[in-house]
Scaffold this active site. Structure first.
Site, PDB file in Angstrom:
ATOM      1  N   THR A  12      -4.823   6.426   6.327  1.00 11.56           N
ATOM      2  CA  THR A  12      -4.223   7.947   6.019  1.00 11.56           C
ATOM      3  C   THR A  12      -3.684   7.745   4.555  1.00 11.56           C
ATOM      4  O   THR A  12      -3.988   7.250   3.681  1.00 11.56           O
ATOM      5  CB  THR A  12      -2.511   7.795   6.942  1.00 11.56           C
ATOM      6  OG1 THR A  12      -1.587   6.778   6.463  1.00 11.56           O
ATOM      7  CG2 THR A  12      -2.703   7.406   8.550  1.00 11.56           C
ATOM      8  N   GLY A  13      -3.400   9.516   4.646  1.00 15.37           N
ATOM      9  CA  GLY A  13      -3.360   9.654   2.980  1.00 15.37           C
ATOM     10  C   GLY A  13      -4.369   9.529   1.977  1.00 15.37           C
ATOM     11  O   GLY A  13      -3.818   8.676   1.400  1.00 15.37           O
ATOM     12  N   ALA A  14      -5.630   9.311   2.866  1.00 12.29           N
ATOM     13  CA  ALA A  14      -6.468   8.856   2.352  1.00 12.29           C
ATOM     14  C   ALA A  14      -7.610   9.737   1.163  1.00 12.29           C
ATOM     15  O   ALA A  14      -8.428   9.777   0.247  1.00 12.29           O
ATOM     16  CB  ALA A  14      -7.781   9.078   2.919  1.00 12.29           C
ATOM     17  N   SER A  16      -6.499  11.733  -1.627  1.00 11.78           N
ATOM     18  CA  SER A  16      -5.689  10.613  -3.756  1.00 11.78           C
ATOM     19  C   SER A  16      -5.046   9.647  -3.569  1.00 11.78           C
ATOM     20  O   SER A  16      -5.112   8.436  -2.105  1.00 11.78           O
ATOM     21  CB  SER A  16      -4.917  11.908  -3.818  1.00 11.78           C
ATOM     22  OG  SER A  16      -3.611  12.116  -3.141  1.00 11.78           O
ATOM     23  N   GLY A  17      -4.940   9.616  -4.849  1.00 15.09           N
ATOM     24  CA  GLY A  17      -5.057   8.211  -5.290  1.00 15.09           C
ATOM     25  C   GLY A  17      -4.605   6.635  -4.309  1.00 15.09           C
ATOM     26  O   GLY A  17      -6.285   6.583  -4.341  1.00 15.09           O
ATOM     27  N   TYR A 169      13.092   8.162   0.638  1.00 15.73           N
ATOM     28  CA  TYR A 169      12.373   7.375   0.213  1.00 15.73           C
ATOM     29  C   TYR A 169      12.362   5.802  -0.053  1.00 15.73           C
ATOM     30  O   TYR A 169      11.558   5.416   0.637  1.00 15.73           O
ATOM     31  CB  TYR A 169      11.631   8.003  -1.508  1.00 15.73           C
ATOM     32  CG  TYR A 169      10.764   6.531  -1.851  1.00 15.73           C
ATOM     33  CD1 TYR A 169       9.404   7.269  -1.075  1.00 15.73           C
ATOM     34  CD2 TYR A 169      10.395   5.734  -2.689  1.00 15.73           C
ATOM     35  CE1 TYR A 169       7.871   5.924  -1.019  1.00 15.73           C
ATOM     36  CE2 TYR A 169       9.349   5.379  -3.271  1.00 15.73           C
ATOM     37  CZ  TYR A 169       8.086   5.517  -2.315  1.00 15.73           C
ATOM     38  OH  TYR A 169       6.650   4.659  -2.879  1.00 15.73           O
TER      39      TYR A 169
END
Length: 291
Positions: A12-14, A16-17, A169
């Site tokens: 997941t969140g693949a 960027s970064g 967060y």
């Protein structure tokens, strides 16, 4: 349907970064990688770049999903379950800091909690059957040393009182760790020995992370940028936990720089963890384990 001999990883969140670097390195190692992302254009661009690095016969696929929307999580999990026979590695990498004003998801949950914890919690639950079909599945939850600043209120997980983006967060990163610890315990309790789970701190990564948060948060990241690590370095512990034989028998751990570290939090007691797990199940509207 993918080749039965090929390991499948969902990241997941693949786009960027550290998520993109993690996905890239898994592709280079021969994994069939599925990118779960919110933005279709960015996902298509990332998929195209990674496909060029893939070994012959190895695919890179995309699943579109906003993790803050539990309906989209259910749809994405259903699509994955229909398309693939099993899942060998699940990397819950996506995580965000939101702005100074408290926002809520389409399901009515505070956005940091929804994106960083509830979405991954539900996704993992819905993919657990496919993970159990792997000879040795691994669930990796990307947390942060920010968990040291967490001060959760079990009576107000949605932060309706005293909201601040960094506190929300920090709480969500502690929740990632507690989820990992309790999931490992419950897997052992149920005799599920072929699925392990670990969490990690990737380092303070120089990226556009926090760019949509308060001016104070943005200023902090700008000043600290020269001392931050790169996305390449930040992804190394995720890759290590996902692939290294050294941690094949480890579950429930928290790692930084590929080394286990203790989790020092006054919140981290069995009673709080049980209550937190129950609250999480109530918020996603189902038990985690579909017995």
């Amino acid at each position: 349907m993918s080749d039965a001999s090929q390991s499948i990883a969902l990241v997941t969140g693949a786009t960027s970064g550290i998520g993109e670097v993690t996905a890239r390195e898994l592709v280079r190692k021969g994994y069939h990688v599925v990118l779960l992302a919110r933005n279709a254009e960015k996902a298509a661009h990332t998929r195209q770049q990674l496909q060029q690095l893939a070994q012959p016969g190895t695919r890179v696929d995309v699943l579109l999903c906003d993790l803050s929307d539990l309906g989209q999580v259910r749809r994405a999990a259903e699509e994955f379950n229909q398309r693939y026979a099993r899942l060998d590695v699940l990397i819950n990498n996506a995580g965000l800091v939101f702005g100074a004003e408290r926002e809520t998801s389409v399901n009515g949950h505070e956005m940091t909690l929804a994106t960083n914890h509830l979405g991954p919690f539900l996704l993992t639950s819905l993919l657990l059957d496919k993970l159990q079909r792997s000879p040795a599945a691994r669930i990796i939850n990307v947390a942060s040393m920010a968990h040291k600043f967490a001060r959760p209120d079990l009576a107000d997980l949605n932060a309706t009182r005293n909201y601040s983006p960094m506190r929300a967060y920090a709480n969500s990163k502690l929740f990632n760790i507690l989820f990992t610890q309790e999931l490992a315990r419950q897997l052992r309790q149920r005799g599920i020995t072929n699925v392990s789970t670990n969490s990690l701190h990737p380092g303070v990564v120089a990226s556009n992370f926090g760019s949509n948060s308060t001016w104070l948060t943005r200023a902090f990241y700008q000043m600290a940028a020269p001392f931050m690590t790169t996305s390449e370095d930040g992804a190394q512990t995720s890759i290590y936990l996902a692939t290294s034989p050294e941690v094949a028998g480890t579950s429930g751990g928290y790692f930084a720089k590929k080394r286990p570290e203790p989790v020092k939090s006054t919140f981290n007691i069995p009673e709080n963890i049980r209550h937190f797990w129950q609250k999480s199940e109530e918020m996603i509207g189902q038990p985690f384990f579909q017995d």
